[in-house]
Scaffold this motif. Structure first.
Motif, PDB file in Angstrom:
ATOM      1  N   GLN A   1       6.327  -6.352  -0.547  1.00 55.67           N
ATOM      2  CA  GLN A   1       6.012  -5.068   0.060  1.00 55.67           C
ATOM      3  C   GLN A   1       6.224  -5.133   1.573  1.00 55.67           C
ATOM      4  OE1 GLN A   1       5.458  -2.342  -1.699  1.00 55.67           O
ATOM      5  NE2 GLN A   1       5.723  -3.625  -3.507  1.00 55.67           N
TER       6      GLN A   1
ATOM      7  N   LYS B   1       5.718  -4.202   5.560  1.00 56.89           N
ATOM      8  CA  LYS B   1       4.556  -3.974   6.423  1.00 56.89           C
ATOM      9  C   LYS B   1       4.974  -3.100   7.595  1.00 56.89           C
ATOM     10  CE  LYS B   1       2.321  -8.365   5.423  1.00 56.89           C
ATOM     11  NZ  LYS B   1       1.825  -9.627   5.963  1.00 56.89           N
ATOM     12  N   ASP B   2       4.019  -2.409   8.152  1.00 59.41           N
ATOM     13  CA  ASP B   2       4.236  -1.568   9.326  1.00 59.41           C
ATOM     14  C   ASP B   2       5.356  -0.556   9.121  1.00 59.41           C
ATOM     15  OD1 ASP B   2       2.231  -2.999  10.678  1.00 59.41           O
ATOM     16  OD2 ASP B   2       3.679  -4.529  11.330  1.00 59.41           O
TER      17      ASP B   2
END
Length: 93
Positions: free
Chosen positions: A19, A21-22
């Motif tokens: 997944q 991030k940010d």
């Protein structure tokens, strides 16, 4: 020379999704199981990273391709962190 073996039951790759991030999108990782002969009684299971669209390695014995090595900032020899390639070992007759 480092010997790596892919067994017939491992002639496939596994896709994992990491997944993001940010706000970054998720990323797919493609891996294949192989075994490295490191001098012990038995080979050690390892994972080969594959690029997207790269076919899985077929069963057989391989060695690390010379393009997978680099000389680090201290003049030492290292395996690249990403982009490990293997090539078939020639069979001795």
């Amino acid at each position: 020379m480092l010997k790596i073996e892919v067994f017939p039951e491992d002639e496939k790759f596994i896709t994992r999704t990491i997944q993001g991030k940010d706000g970054k999108p998720p990323r797919n990782i493609y891996e294949q199981t192989a075994y490295a002969y490191l001098g012990g009684k038995f080979p050690v299971q390892m994972k080969l990273s594959l690029d997207e669209g790269q076919p899985a390695y077929v069963a057989g014995t391989y060695s690390v391709h010379s393009s997978s090595y680099l000389v680090n900032n201290f003049g030492g020899l290292e395996l690249k962190r990403y982009g490990l390639l293997i090539e078939p070992l020639e069979v001795d007759l």
